[in-house]
Design a protein around this motif. Structure first.
Motif, PDB file in Angstrom:
ATOM      1  N   LEU A 167       0.959  -1.206   0.133  1.00 54.80           N
ATOM      2  CA  LEU A 167      -0.135  -0.071  -0.018  1.00 54.80           C
ATOM      3  C   LEU A 167       0.998   1.258   0.167  1.00 54.80           C
ATOM      4  CD1 LEU A 167      -2.900   0.911   0.020  1.00 54.80           C
ATOM      5  CD2 LEU A 167      -3.006   0.886   2.425  1.00 54.80           C
ATOM      6  N   ASN A 168       2.097   1.168   0.908  1.00 49.44           N
ATOM      7  CA  ASN A 168       2.984   2.331   0.884  1.00 49.44           C
ATOM      8  C   ASN A 168       3.713   2.441  -0.343  1.00 49.44           C
ATOM      9  OD1 ASN A 168       6.243   2.656   2.436  1.00 49.44           O
ATOM     10  ND2 ASN A 168       4.637   4.244   2.266  1.00 49.44           N
ATOM     11  N   SER A 169       4.047   1.119  -0.951  1.00 46.33           N
ATOM     12  CA  SER A 169       4.780   1.243  -2.222  1.00 46.33           C
ATOM     13  C   SER A 169       3.790   1.905  -3.482  1.00 46.33           C
ATOM     14  CB  SER A 169       5.127  -0.032  -2.772  1.00 46.33           C
ATOM     15  OG  SER A 169       6.211  -0.470  -2.189  1.00 46.33           O
ATOM     16  N   SER A 170       2.361   1.727  -3.404  1.00 46.63           N
ATOM     17  CA  SER A 170       1.198   2.059  -4.282  1.00 46.63           C
ATOM     18  C   SER A 170       1.209   3.695  -4.173  1.00 46.63           C
ATOM     19  CB  SER A 170       0.090   1.388  -4.180  1.00 46.63           C
ATOM     20  OG  SER A 170       0.212   0.011  -4.300  1.00 46.63           O
ATOM     21  N   PHE A 171       1.265   3.896  -2.991  1.00 44.24           N
ATOM     22  CA  PHE A 171       1.005   5.678  -2.629  1.00 44.24           C
ATOM     23  C   PHE A 171       2.312   6.266  -3.489  1.00 44.24           C
ATOM     24  CE2 PHE A 171      -1.243   5.006   1.665  1.00 44.24           C
ATOM     25  CZ  PHE A 171      -2.559   5.060   1.134  1.00 44.24           C
ATOM     26  N   ALA A 172       3.408   5.628  -3.219  1.00 43.75           N
ATOM     27  CA  ALA A 172       4.722   6.526  -3.727  1.00 43.75           C
ATOM     28  C   ALA A 172       4.673   6.410  -5.239  1.00 43.75           C
ATOM     29  CB  ALA A 172       5.944   5.835  -3.309  1.00 43.75           C
ATOM     30  N   ARG A 173       4.203   5.018  -5.749  1.00 48.03           N
ATOM     31  CA  ARG A 173       4.192   4.860  -7.336  1.00 48.03           C
ATOM     32  C   ARG A 173       3.146   5.693  -7.995  1.00 48.03           C
ATOM     33  NH1 ARG A 173       6.330   1.090 -11.227  1.00 48.03           N
ATOM     34  NH2 ARG A 173       5.533   1.976 -13.080  1.00 48.03           N
ATOM     35  N   MET A 174       2.158   5.962  -7.075  1.00 46.90           N
ATOM     36  CA  MET A 174       1.122   6.736  -8.057  1.00 46.90           C
ATOM     37  C   MET A 174       1.452   8.192  -8.165  1.00 46.90           C
ATOM     38  SD  MET A 174      -2.721   5.342  -6.640  1.00 46.90           S
ATOM     39  CE  MET A 174      -2.366   5.307  -4.822  1.00 46.90           C
ATOM     40  N   GLU A 175       1.937   8.626  -6.947  1.00 45.94           N
ATOM     41  CA  GLU A 175       2.700   9.942  -6.910  1.00 45.94           C
ATOM     42  C   GLU A 175       3.805  10.331  -7.895  1.00 45.94           C
ATOM     43  OE1 GLU A 175       4.242  12.885  -3.375  1.00 45.94           O
ATOM     44  OE2 GLU A 175       5.430  11.335  -3.701  1.00 45.94           O
ATOM     45  N   ALA A 176       4.623   9.175  -8.133  1.00 46.60           N
ATOM     46  CA  ALA A 176       5.660   9.527  -8.950  1.00 46.60           C
ATOM     47  C   ALA A 176       5.166   9.586 -10.393  1.00 46.60           C
ATOM     48  CB  ALA A 176       6.786   8.194  -8.974  1.00 46.60           C
ATOM     49  N   ASN A 177       4.050   8.645 -10.754  1.00 53.25           N
ATOM     50  CA  ASN A 177       3.593   8.811 -11.898  1.00 53.25           C
ATOM     51  C   ASN A 177       2.817  10.044 -12.278  1.00 53.25           C
ATOM     52  OD1 ASN A 177       2.915   5.230 -11.859  1.00 53.25           O
ATOM     53  ND2 ASN A 177       4.711   6.399 -12.597  1.00 53.25           N
ATOM     54  N   ARG A 178       2.060  10.379 -11.357  1.00 48.68           N
ATOM     55  CA  ARG A 178       1.363  11.783 -11.503  1.00 48.68           C
ATOM     56  C   ARG A 178       2.272  12.914 -11.717  1.00 48.68           C
ATOM     57  NH1 ARG A 178      -1.484  10.692  -6.680  1.00 48.68           N
ATOM     58  NH2 ARG A 178      -0.091  12.271  -5.662  1.00 48.68           N
ATOM     59  N   HIS A 179       3.776  12.939 -11.358  1.00 45.08           N
ATOM     60  CA  HIS A 179       4.544  13.729 -11.496  1.00 45.08           C
ATOM     61  C   HIS A 179       5.335  13.863 -12.773  1.00 45.08           C
ATOM     62  CE1 HIS A 179       4.711  15.052  -6.946  1.00 45.08           C
ATOM     63  NE2 HIS A 179       3.533  15.313  -7.799  1.00 45.08           N
ATOM     64  N   GLY A 180       5.024  12.641 -13.383  1.00 43.24           N
ATOM     65  CA  GLY A 180       5.740  12.315 -14.800  1.00 43.24           C
ATOM     66  C   GLY A 180       6.925  11.627 -14.604  1.00 43.24           C
ATOM     67  N   TYR A 181       7.331  10.898 -13.498  1.00 49.67           N
ATOM     68  CA  TYR A 181       8.372  10.003 -13.468  1.00 49.67           C
ATOM     69  C   TYR A 181       8.038   8.692 -13.496  1.00 49.67           C
ATOM     70  CZ  TYR A 181      10.047  13.968 -10.757  1.00 49.67           C
ATOM     71  OH  TYR A 181      10.650  15.547 -10.415  1.00 49.67           O
ATOM     72  N   ASN A 182       9.268   7.714 -13.862  1.00 48.59           N
ATOM     73  CA  ASN A 182       8.924   6.317 -13.906  1.00 48.59           C
ATOM     74  C   ASN A 182       8.833   5.557 -12.782  1.00 48.59           C
ATOM     75  OD1 ASN A 182      11.080   7.242 -16.154  1.00 48.59           O
ATOM     76  ND2 ASN A 182       9.564   5.951 -17.256  1.00 48.59           N
ATOM     77  N   GLU A 183       9.385   6.179 -11.684  1.00 46.88           N
ATOM     78  CA  GLU A 183       9.369   5.208 -10.491  1.00 46.88           C
ATOM     79  C   GLU A 183       9.582   6.325  -9.265  1.00 46.88           C
ATOM     80  OE1 GLU A 183       8.530   3.082  -8.527  1.00 46.88           O
ATOM     81  OE2 GLU A 183       9.211   1.374  -9.058  1.00 46.88           O
ATOM     82  N   ALA A 184       9.388   5.882  -8.151  1.00 41.75           N
ATOM     83  CA  ALA A 184       9.701   6.642  -6.828  1.00 41.75           C
ATOM     84  C   ALA A 184      10.886   6.299  -6.120  1.00 41.75           C
ATOM     85  CB  ALA A 184       8.313   6.571  -6.120  1.00 41.75           C
ATOM     86  N   ILE A 185      11.561   7.116  -5.537  1.00 43.46           N
ATOM     87  CA  ILE A 185      12.399   6.705  -4.554  1.00 43.46           C
ATOM     88  C   ILE A 185      11.940   6.920  -3.029  1.00 43.46           C
ATOM     89  CG2 ILE A 185      15.043   7.621  -3.648  1.00 43.46           C
ATOM     90  CD1 ILE A 185      14.759   6.270  -6.768  1.00 43.46           C
ATOM     91  N   ILE A 186      11.965   6.003  -2.205  1.00 48.01           N
ATOM     92  CA  ILE A 186      11.411   6.270  -0.906  1.00 48.01           C
ATOM     93  C   ILE A 186      12.467   6.502   0.330  1.00 48.01           C
ATOM     94  CG2 ILE A 186       9.734   5.278   1.005  1.00 48.01           C
ATOM     95  CD1 ILE A 186       8.718   3.601  -1.414  1.00 48.01           C
ATOM     96  N   LEU A 187      12.420   7.443   0.945  1.00 53.14           N
ATOM     97  CA  LEU A 187      13.240   7.673   2.155  1.00 53.14           C
ATOM     98  C   LEU A 187      12.710   7.171   3.278  1.00 53.14           C
ATOM     99  CD1 LEU A 187      14.247  11.444   1.546  1.00 53.14           C
ATOM    100  CD2 LEU A 187      15.143   9.458   0.204  1.00 53.14           C
ATOM    101  N   ASN A 188      13.584   6.853   4.320  1.00 53.80           N
ATOM    102  CA  ASN A 188      13.105   6.222   5.589  1.00 53.80           C
ATOM    103  C   ASN A 188      12.691   7.508   6.540  1.00 53.80           C
ATOM    104  OD1 ASN A 188      15.151   6.935   6.802  1.00 53.80           O
ATOM    105  ND2 ASN A 188      16.123   4.861   6.870  1.00 53.80           N
ATOM    106  N   GLU A 189      12.028   7.279   7.786  1.00 59.18           N
ATOM    107  CA  GLU A 189      11.662   8.451   8.442  1.00 59.18           C
ATOM    108  C   GLU A 189      12.865   9.514   8.746  1.00 59.18           C
ATOM    109  OE1 GLU A 189       8.746   9.733   9.115  1.00 59.18           O
ATOM    110  OE2 GLU A 189       7.487   7.945   8.705  1.00 59.18           O
ATOM    111  N   VAL A 190      14.022   8.979   8.964  1.00 55.71           N
ATOM    112  CA  VAL A 190      15.058  10.084   9.299  1.00 55.71           C
ATOM    113  C   VAL A 190      15.774  10.654   7.954  1.00 55.71           C
ATOM    114  CG1 VAL A 190      15.424   9.119  11.546  1.00 55.71           C
ATOM    115  CG2 VAL A 190      16.738   8.124   9.559  1.00 55.71           C
ATOM    116  N   GLY A 191      15.264  10.240   6.839  1.00 59.20           N
ATOM    117  CA  GLY A 191      15.639  10.919   5.494  1.00 59.20           C
ATOM    118  C   GLY A 191      16.821  10.010   4.862  1.00 59.20           C
TER     119      GLY A 191
END
Ligand code: PMP
Length: 308
Positions: A167-191
């Motif tokens: 679900l977390n991956s899906s949120f990030a992937r949908m956002e990336a695609n909305r911004h025109g990127y092929n894929e998202a890079i996810i950071l952890n809580e401390v960056g």
């Protein structure tokens, strides 16, 4: 872009092969409501000696570990699981495919506690080309750092391949695609850099490969492990270390690894060119070696293949 799901003849379901169209579940399947499943993604490739599955026992070991974390009664041995995968590929008379084993809590008892619901097990196979597109492999992809953060190990552990994690991956992937990127890079809580939505990450700086540590919140990728071995065999240093976003922007090269994605160069992150802004030379050298390995063209890596 929506692609129709390619189909084959049979799916393994709870102990036997059933027709693709008959592999159904009830709408009150526990996993459908609460994400109570674990799965694997594996590939079978054509080789000169016939079709072979890449690192099958390692994937099945990881599946068992994921199932253990969800207190699932899943008593198959790694050997038995490997045989089920091989039987499913053979039954479908297919040579190159993606393989999706899924262990999930089925129909029988609703409520958050998964333990009363029965454990079910399926293995599906289907032809699946390049996950991020053929062009991605040669030209590289554009990625963006997500505003979504990685789940912490005390929330929904990144180290296991659990359905709910995506679900977390899906949120990030949908956002990336909305911004025109092929894929998202996810950071952890401390960056610190964690992973893509379905890939591990590598940067190359001064000919050294660096990938985030497992403790920074990543799935222990089997492609990640294979690529580190291949890189070391070429004489490169390959290390696990904590990385932050500036390490990406200033890297010489950047690439992602995963069974579905394979080895994909990244040419831009947040619209910033990485290195020369094209697929890097070491990345392409490792990619070729990886494809040679999965296609049985390099003797040194044949122990990674299980022939069908
Ligand atoms: N991270 C995540 C979140 C993934 O879903 C995957 C794909 N399984 C990977 C990393 C890469 O793992 P592997 O190389 O074992 O496919």
């Amino acid at each position: 872009m929506t692609m129709p799901q390619p189909t084959v003849d049979y799916i393994w379901k709870n102990g036997k092969l059933v027709k693709w169209d008959d592999a159904r579940v009830h709408v009150l399947t526990h996993a459908l409501h609460y994400g109570s499943g674990v799965f694997e993604g594996i590939r079978c490739y054509e080789t000169p000696a016939g079709p072979a599955v890449f690192r099958l026992p390692e994937h099945m070991q990881r599946l068992k570990e994921s199932a253990k974390m969800l207190y699932m009664d899943f008593e198959y041995s790694v050997d038995e699981l490997c045989q089920i995968v091989i039987d499913t590929i053979k039954a479908n008379n297919i040579t190159e495919c993606y393989i999706r084993p899924l262990v999930f809590r089925g129909y029988g008892s609703m409520g958050v506690d998964p333990l009363p619901a029965p454990v079910e097990f399926i293995v599906a196979v289907w032809p699946w080309g390049s996950y991020l597109g053929e062009d991605a492999l040669t030209k590289g992809v554009e990625v963006g750092i997500s505003s979504w953060r990685q789940r912490s190990y005390n929330a929904s552990p990144p180290a296991i391949k659990a359905c709910g994690n995506y679900l977390n991956s899906s949120f990030a992937r949908m956002e990336a695609n909305r911004h025109g990127y092929n894929e998202a890079i996810i950071l952890n809580e401390v960056g610190q850099i964690a992973e893509g939505t379905g890939e591990n990450l590598f940067i190359i700086k001064n000919e050294t490969l660096m990938t985030p540590c497992v403790s920074d919140g990543v799935l222990v990728g089997i492609t990640r492990d294979s690529v580190m071995d291949i890189a070391r065999d070429f004489g490169y240093e390959a290390i696990e270390c904590s990385l932050v976003r500036s390490d990406i922007y200033t890297a010489d090269e950047f690439f992602m690894t995963g069974t579905a994605a394979e080895l994909v160069p990244v040419c831009k992150c947040d619209s910033i060119e990485i290195g020369e802004g094209v697929a890097g030379p070491i990345t392409l050298k490792l990619q070729k070696a990886y494809f040679d390995a999965v296609h049985g063209k390099n003797e040194a890596y044949k122990h990674w293949l299980t022939y069908v």
